[in-house]
Design an enzyme around this catalytic site. Structure first.
Site, PDB file in Angstrom:
ATOM      1  NE  ARG A   1      47.007  31.285  39.613  1.00 35.94           N
ATOM      2  CZ  ARG A   1      45.664  30.822  39.912  1.00 35.94           C
ATOM      3  NH1 ARG A   1      44.624  30.612  39.171  1.00 35.94           N
ATOM      4  NH2 ARG A   1      45.486  30.503  41.399  1.00 35.94           N
TER       5      ARG A   1
ATOM      6  CB  CYS B   1      46.020  34.223  41.932  1.00 41.79           C
ATOM      7  SG  CYS B   1      47.806  34.490  42.782  1.00 41.79           S
TER       8      CYS B   1
ATOM      9  CG  ASP C   1      47.771  27.752  40.403  1.00 37.57           C
ATOM     10  OD1 ASP C   1      49.018  28.026  40.199  1.00 37.57           O
ATOM     11  OD2 ASP C   1      47.251  27.917  41.622  1.00 37.57           O
TER      12      ASP C   1
END
Ligand code: 4NP
Length: 150
Positions: A9, A3, A119
């Site tokens: 994440r 990410c 996100d």
């Protein structure tokens, strides 16, 4: 698992997939990294740690690192959490880029096409839970798609 910051994440994705492998006694090498270096050396975000622990997954030992182009050689598959991560991985990989190895993680789920894992950075616990749940579905699909030992 890649990410942007490697603190929200991708640490969750790493933790969830490792848990699947543990249960199946698979020795897959699973790591995560970020395309940016803002948080190198840091533990995952508190809210990621919290939602993982609520699901009996401890990600507290993970430490943030930046994606390096050698990762393209070291791994058979590289999962990007969103489209921008995919573009950034391509740029960071330079001559080592291998289009066959890099996938948008949610494309592993047959009913989902070309969607991003949102996100949760600066979000609520609910946002982190939603991200966790999406990644659970994605990792379940990864096991179905790539693990021959069901
Ligand atoms: P991640 O979330 O890419 O899921 O780890 C973020 C973490 C940090 C930042 C942005 C997104 N940041 O701007 O520091």
């Amino acid at each position: 698992m890649v990410c942007l910051g490697n603190i929200c994440r991708s640490p969750l994705a790493e933790g969830i997939l490792k848990e699947h492998c543990k249960k199946k006694n698979l020795n897959w090498v699973i790591e995560s990294a970020g395309t940016a270096g803002y948080h190198v050396g840091s533990a995952p975000h508190n809210q990621s740690q919290k939602v993982a622990l609520q699901h009996q997954i401890d990600i507290s030992e993970q430490r943030c690192r930046k994606f390096v182009k050698e990762d393209m050689d070291r791994f058979d598959l590289i999962f990007a959490m969103d489209h921008q991560n995919y573009i950034d991985i391509k740029q960071l990989s330079e001559e080592k880029w291998d289009t066959n190895k890099v996938k948008l993680i949610l494309n592993e789920v047959h009913s989902i096409k070309n969607k991003d894992v949102p996100d949760p950075w600066n979000g609520t616990d609910k946002d982190f839970l939603y991200t966790f749940q999406l990644l659970e579905i994605a990792c379940e699909s990864i096991m179905n798609n790539y693990c021959a030992f069901e």
